[in-house]
Design a protein around this motif. Structure first.
Motif, PDB file in Angstrom:
ATOM      1  N   ASN A   1      18.692  19.811  11.166  1.00  0.00           N
ATOM      2  CA  ASN A   1      20.032  19.648  11.736  1.00  0.00           C
ATOM      3  C   ASN A   1      19.989  18.642  12.883  1.00  0.00           C
ATOM      4  N   LEU A   2      20.802  17.582  12.785  1.00  0.00           N
ATOM      5  CA  LEU A   2      20.862  16.566  13.839  1.00  0.00           C
ATOM      6  C   LEU A   2      22.100  16.701  14.719  1.00  0.00           C
ATOM      7  N   ASP A   3      22.882  17.750  14.522  1.00  0.00           N
ATOM      8  CA  ASP A   3      24.145  17.880  15.256  1.00  0.00           C
ATOM      9  C   ASP A   3      23.934  17.949  16.767  1.00  0.00           C
ATOM     10  N   GLY A   4      22.795  18.480  17.204  1.00  0.00           N
ATOM     11  CA  GLY A   4      22.565  18.600  18.637  1.00  0.00           C
ATOM     12  C   GLY A   4      21.829  17.424  19.250  1.00  0.00           C
ATOM     13  N   VAL A   5      21.640  16.356  18.467  1.00  0.00           N
ATOM     14  CA  VAL A   5      20.891  15.188  18.940  1.00  0.00           C
ATOM     15  C   VAL A   5      21.873  14.128  19.427  1.00  0.00           C
ATOM     16  N   GLY A   6      22.010  14.005  20.739  1.00  0.00           N
ATOM     17  CA  GLY A   6      22.922  13.011  21.283  1.00  0.00           C
ATOM     18  C   GLY A   6      24.373  13.318  20.939  1.00  0.00           C
ATOM     19  N   ARG A   7      25.249  12.397  21.305  1.00  0.00           N
ATOM     20  CA  ARG A   7      26.672  12.602  21.043  1.00  0.00           C
ATOM     21  C   ARG A   7      27.037  12.202  19.620  1.00  0.00           C
ATOM     22  N   ARG A   8      26.331  11.205  19.090  1.00  0.00           N
ATOM     23  CA  ARG A   8      26.644  10.717  17.742  1.00  0.00           C
ATOM     24  C   ARG A   8      25.487  10.894  16.766  1.00  0.00           C
ATOM     25  N   GLY A   9      24.310  11.262  17.276  1.00  0.00           N
ATOM     26  CA  GLY A   9      23.132  11.365  16.434  1.00  0.00           C
ATOM     27  C   GLY A   9      21.949  10.695  17.104  1.00  0.00           C
ATOM     28  N   TYR A  10      20.988  10.288  16.305  1.00  0.00           N
ATOM     29  CA  TYR A  10      19.756   9.672  16.812  1.00  0.00           C
ATOM     30  C   TYR A  10      19.903   8.157  16.726  1.00  0.00           C
ATOM     31  N   HIS A  11      20.023   7.501  17.882  1.00  0.00           N
ATOM     32  CA  HIS A  11      20.266   6.059  17.941  1.00  0.00           C
ATOM     33  C   HIS A  11      19.020   5.299  17.502  1.00  0.00           C
ATOM     34  N   ILE A  12      19.186   4.390  16.535  1.00  0.00           N
ATOM     35  CA  ILE A  12      18.067   3.622  15.995  1.00  0.00           C
ATOM     36  C   ILE A  12      18.445   2.143  15.943  1.00  0.00           C
ATOM     37  N   PRO A  13      17.445   1.248  15.848  1.00  0.00           N
ATOM     38  CA  PRO A  13      17.757  -0.173  15.670  1.00  0.00           C
ATOM     39  C   PRO A  13      18.499  -0.415  14.357  1.00  0.00           C
ATOM     40  N   LYS A  14      19.200  -1.543  14.260  1.00  0.00           N
ATOM     41  CA  LYS A  14      19.928  -1.863  13.030  1.00  0.00           C
ATOM     42  C   LYS A  14      18.980  -2.280  11.908  1.00  0.00           C
ATOM     43  N   LYS A  15      17.752  -2.611  12.269  1.00  0.00           N
ATOM     44  CA  LYS A  15      16.750  -3.009  11.280  1.00  0.00           C
ATOM     45  C   LYS A  15      15.397  -2.550  11.783  1.00  0.00           C
ATOM     46  N   GLY A  16      14.610  -1.938  10.913  1.00  0.00           N
ATOM     47  CA  GLY A  16      13.299  -1.480  11.359  1.00  0.00           C
ATOM     48  C   GLY A  16      12.713  -0.430  10.448  1.00  0.00           C
ATOM     49  N   THR A  17      12.089   0.564  11.065  1.00  0.00           N
ATOM     50  CA  THR A  17      11.392   1.613  10.334  1.00  0.00           C
ATOM     51  C   THR A  17      11.728   2.969  10.935  1.00  0.00           C
ATOM     52  N   VAL A  18      12.049   3.924  10.082  1.00  0.00           N
ATOM     53  CA  VAL A  18      12.185   5.321  10.497  1.00  0.00           C
ATOM     54  C   VAL A  18      10.939   6.068  10.038  1.00  0.00           C
ATOM     55  N   GLN A  19      10.338   6.813  10.950  1.00  0.00           N
ATOM     56  CA  GLN A  19       9.157   7.609  10.618  1.00  0.00           C
ATOM     57  C   GLN A  19       9.472   9.079  10.865  1.00  0.00           C
ATOM     58  N   VAL A  20       9.299   9.885   9.835  1.00  0.00           N
ATOM     59  CA  VAL A  20       9.521  11.331   9.937  1.00  0.00           C
ATOM     60  C   VAL A  20       8.236  12.024   9.507  1.00  0.00           C
ATOM     61  N   THR A  21       7.596  12.716  10.441  1.00  0.00           N
ATOM     62  CA  THR A  21       6.348  13.420  10.147  1.00  0.00           C
ATOM     63  C   THR A  21       6.647  14.910  10.028  1.00  0.00           C
ATOM     64  N   LEU A  22       6.312  15.469   8.882  1.00  0.00           N
ATOM     65  CA  LEU A  22       6.561  16.883   8.596  1.00  0.00           C
ATOM     66  C   LEU A  22       5.291  17.688   8.856  1.00  0.00           C
ATOM     67  N   PHE A  23       5.436  18.768   9.643  1.00  0.00           N
ATOM     68  CA  PHE A  23       4.317  19.658   9.964  1.00  0.00           C
ATOM     69  C   PHE A  23       4.575  21.039   9.374  1.00  0.00           C
ATOM     70  N   ASN A  24       3.508  21.682   8.894  1.00  0.00           N
ATOM     71  CA  ASN A  24       3.648  23.046   8.397  1.00  0.00           C
ATOM     72  C   ASN A  24       3.558  24.033   9.564  1.00  0.00           C
ATOM     73  N   PRO A  25       3.740  25.334   9.314  1.00  0.00           N
ATOM     74  CA  PRO A  25       3.701  26.303  10.423  1.00  0.00           C
ATOM     75  C   PRO A  25       2.384  26.333  11.191  1.00  0.00           C
ATOM     76  N   ASN A  26       1.299  25.823  10.594  1.00  0.00           N
ATOM     77  CA  ASN A  26       0.013  25.746  11.289  1.00  0.00           C
ATOM     78  C   ASN A  26      -0.163  24.438  12.047  1.00  0.00           C
ATOM     79  N   LYS A  27       0.909  23.639  12.116  1.00  0.00           N
ATOM     80  CA  LYS A  27       0.940  22.355  12.837  1.00  0.00           C
ATOM     81  C   LYS A  27       0.105  21.272  12.158  1.00  0.00           C
ATOM     82  N   ALA A  28      -0.253  21.476  10.904  1.00  0.00           N
ATOM     83  CA  ALA A  28      -0.948  20.439  10.141  1.00  0.00           C
ATOM     84  C   ALA A  28       0.088  19.523   9.485  1.00  0.00           C
ATOM     85  N   VAL A  29      -0.257  18.244   9.366  1.00  0.00           N
ATOM     86  CA  VAL A  29       0.666  17.278   8.767  1.00  0.00           C
ATOM     87  C   VAL A  29       0.764  17.523   7.262  1.00  0.00           C
TER      88      VAL A  29
END
Length: 203
Positions: free
Chosen positions: A73-101
């Protein structure tokens, strides 16, 4: 961006849409998954860490593990969402409950032509698929969806771009191994978004 083979899209499309849009009833929820979200381009916004609601399903008659559906859920991130450059790379790293990638999603994007007050999305699939031209190339070998990330983008009236509303993930629960005598397999990522039009006005 590179597109997945058309036959693959047909095989996986209905299943993906059903999972992502909540048309399949989950069997339960696993707590403890988290993501770290960052971006890079002409500026680098501060990384954010958020919880993931991970749903699991019972889709197979032989009790084979079905994938998780993750919702961030991104509703609580900033007023409009997560501000990013108009061009670039988004990196999303997912961790399990043991904090392993579990998976690091890296999505390259270019929204330099995105008009103000509009929206679009990108979806990256990571498929486990036969190696083309390999020593045991088998055109009839199955293709497996291992990971998927669905990102929503919006722009404000001044043209700034944000990730908004949520991030949706599909990720495998099992370790898939395939007999190399049948086909050699590899993981390949494909990123796609809407075309004609690429952008739509915000409602």
């Amino acid at each position: 961006s590179q597109s997945a083979p058309a036959s693959t899209n047909c095989l996986l499309g209905n299943f993906e849409e059903s999972l992502l849009n909540g048309r399949i009833e989950p069997s339960g929820v696993v707590d403890g998954f988290t993501v770290d979200i960052g971006a890079s381009g002409h500026f680098c916004p501060k990384h954010i860490a958020l919880p993931v609601t991970a749903f699991f399903f019972s889709l197979s008659e032989d009790n084979a593990p079905s994938p998780y559906l993750g919702h961030v859920n991104l509703d609580g991130v900033g007023r409009r969402g997560y501000h990013i450059p108009k061009k670039g790379t988004v990196q999303v790293t997912l961790f399990n409950p043991n904090k392993a990638v579990v998976k690091m999603f890296v999505v390259v994007y270019d929204l330099a032509d995105m008009p103000p007050n509009s929206r679009t999305f990108l979806r990256q699939r990571t498929l486990y698929m036969p190696v083309k031209g390999g020593p045991s190339d088998n055109k009839n070998a199955p293709v497996f969806l291992r990971y998927l990330i669905h990102l929503r983008f919006t722009s404000n009236k001044s043209g700034k771009v944000y990730l908004h509303t949520d991030v949706r993930l599909i990720f495998a629960r099992d370790k898939l191994e395939f007999d190399s005598r049948v086909a050699n397999y590899e993981l390949r990522a494909f990123t796609e978004g809407p075309v004609n039009p690429q952008f739509s006005p915000k409602r």
